[in-house]
Design an enzyme around this catalytic site. Structure first.
Site, PDB file in Angstrom:
ATOM      1  N   ASN B  39       0.835  -1.201   0.000  1.00 55.09           N
ATOM      2  CA  ASN B  39       0.000   0.000   0.000  1.00 55.09           C
ATOM      3  C   ASN B  39       0.874   1.257   0.000  1.00 55.09           C
ATOM      4  OD1 ASN B  39      -1.565   2.257   1.277  1.00 55.09           O
ATOM      5  ND2 ASN B  39      -3.182   0.725   1.301  1.00 55.09           N
ATOM      6  N   HIS B  50      -3.361   0.413  -3.450  1.00 55.99           N
ATOM      7  CA  HIS B  50      -3.465  -0.553  -2.364  1.00 55.99           C
ATOM      8  C   HIS B  50      -2.393  -1.620  -2.617  1.00 55.99           C
ATOM      9  CE1 HIS B  50      -7.866   0.107  -0.769  1.00 55.99           C
ATOM     10  NE2 HIS B  50      -7.105   1.164  -0.597  1.00 55.99           N
ATOM     11  N   GLU B  52      -2.526  -4.818  -3.346  1.00 60.90           N
ATOM     12  CA  GLU B  52      -2.776  -5.669  -4.517  1.00 60.90           C
ATOM     13  C   GLU B  52      -2.558  -4.887  -5.812  1.00 60.90           C
ATOM     14  OE1 GLU B  52      -4.638  -5.030  -1.906  1.00 60.90           O
ATOM     15  OE2 GLU B  52      -5.990  -6.679  -1.388  1.00 60.90           O
ATOM     16  N   SER B  77      -7.797  -9.213   3.293  1.00 64.00           N
ATOM     17  CA  SER B  77      -8.959  -9.427   2.422  1.00 64.00           C
ATOM     18  C   SER B  77      -9.120  -8.255   1.449  1.00 64.00           C
ATOM     19  CB  SER B  77     -10.191  -9.548   3.323  1.00 64.00           C
ATOM     20  OG  SER B  77     -11.343  -9.881   2.577  1.00 64.00           O
ATOM     21  N   CYS B  79     -10.291  -5.280  -0.852  1.00 61.70           N
ATOM     22  CA  CYS B  79     -11.404  -4.321  -0.877  1.00 61.70           C
ATOM     23  C   CYS B  79     -12.119  -4.383  -2.232  1.00 61.70           C
ATOM     24  CB  CYS B  79     -10.854  -2.913  -0.634  1.00 61.70           C
ATOM     25  SG  CYS B  79     -10.188  -2.145  -2.138  1.00 61.70           S
ATOM     26  N   CYS B  82      -9.731  -3.585  -5.296  1.00 62.94           N
ATOM     27  CA  CYS B  82      -8.775  -4.649  -5.613  1.00 62.94           C
ATOM     28  C   CYS B  82      -9.512  -5.893  -6.108  1.00 62.94           C
ATOM     29  CB  CYS B  82      -7.918  -4.952  -4.387  1.00 62.94           C
ATOM     30  SG  CYS B  82      -6.950  -3.516  -3.858  1.00 62.94           S
ATOM     31  N   ASP B 142      -8.252   4.959   3.995  1.00 65.97           N
ATOM     32  CA  ASP B 142      -7.861   3.952   2.999  1.00 65.97           C
ATOM     33  C   ASP B 142      -9.041   3.106   2.534  1.00 65.97           C
ATOM     34  OD1 ASP B 142      -5.409   3.018   1.647  1.00 65.97           O
ATOM     35  OD2 ASP B 142      -5.945   1.082   2.501  1.00 65.97           O
TER      36      ASP B 142
END
Lengths: 152, 152
Positions: B39, B50, B52, B77, B79, B82, B142
């Site tokens: 991130n 982010h 990912e 996990s 979002c 992503c 975020d």
């Protein structure tokens, strides 16, 4: 076409002139453009900077309450990634230049309560149609479909 | 923990040391890391990078058939943004460090046929819990929630 879609289309046209995927976007808050951008796949070799993502990135870090009062303008129907970003930040209003050359995740956005306005503007359509005809490989790559540019 | 989640966790730890949101990710194809990242909200003032997204961006432009054979590892996990990127590129397998400090769009991914493995690894959890406790403002920002960092 209002001034904001015109700004998004200007971004898309610049992208076309650069040899890039001609999709542009602006993020608008209380009548002011906070961020603007265009697809950067060709220009920056970017896999994540679609037009909408570029506009969000250009706007920089914003608190949730600002996003929630924003309208996002984009020349093309937003793909699942960009739609996910719209959902993440709680953007409630999206104006879409056209959804005839590509239909994004509009039904998912509507299911989340996002208000969509689709203009089906001839200039937005024409720009995309020209690009897809001349560089289908880059276009397929941009939307994660087979037939995209071979790995270099 | 396998070598790929370890690499994602290494990214997350580097992010923590930089004062950033401690979420890391790697994109793996045929046993090889194609892209890795963390991130970049704090480090680059980024609204879209982010963990990912950083890994996807670092991997660069790839054809659809490569993404479809990839596994994405992420310490948290994913979002909606992503998850939308995972859907766009047709990534079929996602390994998730933990989903206890934040539950992303896992049900949407599963509905698209993405195979998810959730490790609920104590180190991934601990890192996020420490960050959320010390900088809830950045964390809320975020994930697009009220209570985030005020606009500068």
């Amino acid at each position: 076409m209002d001034e904001f879609m015109k700004a998004a289309l200007d971004e898309a046209r610049q992208g076309f002139e650069e040899g890039g995927v001609p999709i542009g976007s602006v993020l608008v808050h209380q009548g002011r453009i906070l961020g603007r951008g265009r697809n950067q796949r060709v220009q920056k070799g970017s896999a994540v900077l679609h037009g909408e993502m570029s506009a969000l990135e250009h706007a920089g870090r914003l608190p949730a309450e600002v996003y929630r009062a924003c309208t996002l303008y984009t020349t093309l129907s937003p793909c699942p990634m960009c739609s996910g970003a719209i959902e993440l930040y709680g953007i409630k209003h999206v104006v879409i230049g056209e959804n005839t050359t590509f239909m994004g995740a509009e039904s998912a956005l509507e299911a989340k309560g996002v208000r969509l306005e689709v203009l089906n503007d001839p200039e937005c359509m024409h720009l995309m149609a020209r690009f897809i005809e001349t560089r289908p490989d880059i276009w397929f790559e941009d939307i994660g479909e087979e037939g995209g540019t071979p790995q270099r």
